[in-house]
Design an enzyme around this catalytic site. Sequence first.
Site, PDB file in Angstrom:
ATOM      1  N   ASP A 131       0.781  -1.284  -0.191  1.00 21.77           N
ATOM      2  CA  ASP A 131      -0.001  -0.037   0.070  1.00 21.77           C
ATOM      3  C   ASP A 131       0.918   1.345  -0.042  1.00 21.77           C
ATOM      4  OD1 ASP A 131      -1.732   2.092   1.597  1.00 21.77           O
ATOM      5  OD2 ASP A 131      -2.961   1.141   0.708  1.00 21.77           O
ATOM      6  N   ASN A 190      -2.095  12.900  -3.594  1.00 17.55           N
ATOM      7  CA  ASN A 190      -3.077  13.170  -4.471  1.00 17.55           C
ATOM      8  C   ASN A 190      -3.635  14.647  -4.445  1.00 17.55           C
ATOM      9  OD1 ASN A 190      -3.531  11.461  -6.576  1.00 17.55           O
ATOM     10  ND2 ASN A 190      -5.193  10.314  -5.820  1.00 17.55           N
ATOM     11  N   ASP A 216      -1.698   9.445 -10.540  1.00 18.86           N
ATOM     12  CA  ASP A 216      -1.842   8.347 -11.628  1.00 18.86           C
ATOM     13  C   ASP A 216      -0.505   8.186 -12.117  1.00 18.86           C
ATOM     14  OD1 ASP A 216      -4.458   8.493 -11.346  1.00 18.86           O
ATOM     15  OD2 ASP A 216      -4.753   9.495 -13.501  1.00 18.86           O
ATOM     16  N   GLU A 241      -4.789   2.435  -4.305  1.00 21.41           N
ATOM     17  CA  GLU A 241      -3.405   2.501  -3.989  1.00 21.41           C
ATOM     18  C   GLU A 241      -2.620   1.193  -3.444  1.00 21.41           C
ATOM     19  OE1 GLU A 241      -4.979   4.359  -0.488  1.00 21.41           O
ATOM     20  OE2 GLU A 241      -5.469   4.440  -2.319  1.00 21.41           O
TER      21      GLU A 241
END
Length: 530
Positions: free
Chosen positions: A388, A396, A405, A432
Amino acid sequence: MKAEKQLSPVAELDGKKRPLIAIAASFLFVVCISLVAVQGWSIYSARETQLAQSAAATANTARALADHADSTIELVDTILAGVVESVQHDGITHYGERLHLQLIDHVSRTPSLQGMYIYNAKGDWAVHSLRAPVPALNNADREYFIYHQTHKDKLAHVGPPVRSRSTDTWVLPVSRRLENPDGSFAGVALATVQLGFFRTFYDSFDIGAHGNITLATEQGALVMRRPYLQEQVGGSIASEPLFKQWRERGTLGSVAIAVDMDAANRMYSFRQLRRYPLFVAVGLSTDETLSNWWANAYLSTAWVVILLLILCWMGVRLFRQVTLRDELEEQLRNAQLALVTKNRSLKLLARNDGLTGIANRRLFDARLDAEFNRAVRDGTSLALVLLDVDFFKKYNDHYGHPAGDACLQFIGQCIRTGRRRAGNLAARVGGEEFAILLPNTDLYGAIVVAEAVRRSIATAGREHAANPAGIVTISCGVHALVPTKDMDSKQLVEAADKALYLAKSTGRNRVCPDAPAASSRRERASVLGD
């Protein structure tokens, strides 16, 4: 009757042919309209992108200029504060010529400084930094002197630009109040910044032939502007749209407006200095910004028009020459090709994650069940690594979704590279969250793979300001088992997920196993986790 029977098949063919030709004509029309629509959207998108890039460029330039002005004034203010402290402590008469030489030394060492002056309570010169003797002057009428007479704060005061009475040049005054031991007004310490220093720095920026840089006070007094006109210095820009927009939007922002001074359309970004009452505005000409866009738009539109003409010409030729059989065969071939292409696309989409290119959740679930059953049959070990990205939501929020991305693509590439064997499966199982399925692998082998992936991502040093580590890192949970018939594959996933939670809760950027292992392997895993 025979003639009717002979003509009926031809009429039947004609009846079939006309709709096909109409369909083909409609299709050609739709293609032409689509090309026009795509071209229009492409031109519009390119324009918006160009304007966005211009806004970013002006914002970055405004920030750089604001930091430069802030640092320049702060340096002058620091020197001035030292002089004030000396004068307050020992008095002007104690220093005498020594203070005069000290001021001269400060000015000679600081390119931005035009001069330094000490005024007594009546506004008369007490000490100055000029080398040559000059007639004594009284500056009690200056804005900064009046300000310090009426205000008891000891902070630096940046006033509107004035023309120096000693050198006849435009300067920006930075001043501090002098006080007697009882707190009464004792005079003013003044340092003047050369406006030519800002002008030289602003001329070094490429802002086009019609670009604009403005430095002004919060009250609207113009300090410096490029292009430079001496008669504008010190004048008020309070009535200009730029100043009004800055007042409305706050300390920073971007806006496309026309300035009254020259009526040029520009994309402006403005930024207030952090410590002083001035702001900087940078404008790039909209016409210059879009000049390349116009050229590309004309060129691409010309090619689209040529393409449309070619398509129309070919369509007319096709309708005249093609037969019904050719049309049916062509349609059949096209349909077959489209079907094959779609099947390939659907097969690829069904197996792989569209963003990272590695396996998706569906393929992972299928392979997990298959490998679990095979491990039950063969009595071999099956390991799972869950990974993770640490603080990915903050990543983000800080860098934006396109950067997020790109980060996930980078993680996917590292996992694909670090999975070691072709039989191992790397997959993206969530936003993620990633997984590596390792058949015929014990816990130690899985830890080695997980640690190799973790190290490769951390070593890359990808920036992550919201992560305490300062870079992009991952946390890994590892579990391995030799499954039996009474077990379920979910047990492996749940155990690895618990290990992942343990890695998250114990500091992140580490590999944690969930199940206890032999002491030697526990020690090696602990070393790897460090």
